[in-house]
Design an enzyme around this catalytic site. Structure first.
Site, PDB file in Angstrom:
ATOM      1  N   LYS A 174      -5.151  97.503  26.892  1.00 24.10           N
ATOM      2  CA  LYS A 174      -3.979  98.375  26.688  1.00 24.10           C
ATOM      3  C   LYS A 174      -4.298  99.739  27.288  1.00 24.10           C
ATOM      4  CE  LYS A 174       0.126  98.401  24.790  1.00 24.10           C
ATOM      5  NZ  LYS A 174       1.112  97.317  24.705  1.00 24.10           N
ATOM      6  N   ASP A 228       5.234  99.280  28.470  1.00 28.86           N
ATOM      7  CA  ASP A 228       5.325  99.371  27.003  1.00 28.86           C
ATOM      8  C   ASP A 228       6.252 100.562  26.754  1.00 28.86           C
ATOM      9  OD1 ASP A 228       3.861  98.287  24.384  1.00 28.86           O
ATOM     10  OD2 ASP A 228       3.959 100.441  24.144  1.00 28.86           O
TER      11      ASP A 228
END
Ligand code: NDP
Length: 450
Positions: free
Chosen positions: A125, A165
């Site tokens: 991430k 995201d």
């Protein structure tokens, strides 16, 4: 001191001030307890100690220039958490709240989510504490280019493949991809969520929201229920929320709310999808704008929310879909949902329910689909995008959507079977964590101490 408590204490000492990360680790470790007891080899091989420590964490400076000429500096992150099952895969988040702890919580969750898809992808991430709100297109482009000026040396189609995201959609992926290509001279599938003209996959934009509704559908079907005619509360107004709403309509349900960082809209006739898309995808302004088209809808601004929670969860409905951000559904919100007859909660966002809210859902036997299972449709379709890039193909919409539906049904079956095998048939948190963990841990065992 229990094993879990000891692990969290060690994390607090070695990685201070990362509350969301400890929350995510604690939830996973608690549900792994029965497995760790029955399979001592995982503890004997230090799997947990290795899992909670990212393989690599990159932090970097992102300098960029305002339209007015001022120099700004943000913090950039990429956490390459675990590559036991494949190249690191996970989104980039641009939001002012981003810090090392948030990125680690998201990266940690991503390991298990990716494993649940059954596809060969590890967990990672990244992001930056950059606020895209109010920034011009030129500023967004300069920021993305500067971000990629550092990130490019750490990523690649078989090493680490970021996606979007919060705050990173098609526009940002375009600028990031353009800069990667310029820096490396390579045209390759290094990012997913790309535009359809340059390597993107059909259905990737819709995948997380659609997948979340498919997961809810599987939960309902196992309980002899269906989505048809169900009134639904949805939070968020971004990518995941919008396509959750779209699929809910397609399957005969009625979504009556959405929310953003300024407040909540309630429309008893059902949220008008075209208006929502226009406000958020084209105008990029506050949801309050919805009232201009639909003056009979209600808008509750954030400062009028209840002290112990969020307005969106206080309406009466059959089902709830938290699709905005972490910890946006509190214990008081969970209690309000249950008192109002809500029978199913399916998470499109990552860790949107607090630990106390989750405990309540499980104790009250609400159908509860945790984010790491229910929102895995996005990353699964990203992997389908990687497959298409590797074979230089573009699959038709129907083919990708059919695969997505199969993958979501498969994830539900895995979680549900595992929960039953551990005598907790209602507990899909346990089912998801144990099922995802087992694949990652077994691969780590086979690959030695690395
Ligand atoms: P977007 O940026 O497209 O939308 C996020 C939405 O949530 C916006 O409406 C935003 O409001 C709102 N929001 C964000 N932060 C806050 C906050 N602190 N308080 C109130 N509202 C907030 O992001 P996505 O839809 O892509 O992501 C939503 C969630 O889904 C995240 O948890 C993400 O990690 C998760 N997720 C996303 C995937 C994807 O494929 N995109 C895949 C799997 C999970 P505003 O419009 O005012 O900014």
């Amino acid at each position: 001191m229990s094993y879990i408590h000891k692990t969290i204490c060690e994390l607090v000492a070695s990685s201070p001030a990362q509350a969301e990360f400890y929350q995510a680790v604690e939830e996973v470790l608690e549900s792994l307890e029965p497995l760790l007891e029955s399979e001592p080899r995982y503890r004997a091989s230090g799997i947990i100690e290795r899992l909670v420590e990212p393989e690599r964490q990159i932090m970097f400076r992102v300098p960029w220039v305002h339209d007015q000429g001022q120099v700004k500096v943000n913090k950039g992150y990429r956490v390459e958490f675990n590559s036991a099952l494949g190249p690191y895969k996970g989104g980039l988040r641009f939001h002012p709240s981003v810090n090392a702890g948030i990125i680690k919580f998201l990266g940690f969750e991503q390991i298990f989510k990716n494993a649940l898809t059954g596809l060969p992808i590890g967990g990672g991430k990244g992001g930056a504490n950059f606020n895209p709100k109010g920034r011009s297109d030129q500023e967004i482009m300069r920021f993305c280019q500067s971000f990629m000026n550092e990130l490019y040396r750490h990523i690649g189609p078989s090493t680490d493949v970021p996606a979007g995201d919060i705050g990173v959609g098609a526009r940002e992926i375009g600028y990031l991809f353009g800069q990667y290509k310029r820096l490396t001279g390579r045209y390759e599938g290094v990012l997913t969520g790309k535009g359809l003209l340059w390597g993107g996959s059909l259905v990737r934009r819709e995948a997380t929201g659609y997948g979340c509704v498919y997961f809810a559908e599987s939960m309902l079907q196992s309980n002899a229920e269906s989505l048809s005619g169900k009134t639904c509360l949805v939070s968020g107004a971004g990518n995941v929320a919008t396509y959750t709403i779209e699929k809910l309509y397609q399957l005969g349900a009625k979504p009556v709310t959405c929310s953003d960082s300024t407040g909540t809209i309630y429309d008893s006739h059902g949220i008008d999808l075209d208006t929502l898309k226009h406000i958020k995808e084209t105008l990029r302004v506050s949801l309050q704008e919805y009232l201009k088209e639909f003056p009979n809808a209600e808008f509750t601004p954030v400062d009028a929310y209840p002290e112990d929670g969020h307005a969106v969860w206080r309406y009466k409905a059959d089902m709830a879909f938290p699709c905005a951000t972490q910890n946006e559904l509190t214990e008081a919100d969970a209690r309000a949902l249950i008192e109002n007859g809500c029978m199913c909660v399916t998470e499109g966002a990552n860790m949107p329910s607090t630990s106390e809210a989750v405990e309540l859902f499980i104790a009250e036997k609400i159908l509860y689909g945790p984010g790491k299972a229910a929102n895995a449709g996005g990353v699964a379709t990203s992997q389908l995008e990687m497959s298409q890039n590797a074979s230089m193909q573009q699959w038709p919409f129907e083919k990708v959507e059919t695969r997505l539906r199969e993958i979501m049904a498969g994830i539900y079956t895995r979680c549900s079977k595992t929960a039953k095998a551990f005598d907790q048939p209602n507990n899909l948190v346990l089912g998801a964590n144990i099922s995802g963990f087992r694949d990652v841990a077994d691969a780590m065992l086979e690959q030695g101490v690395v």
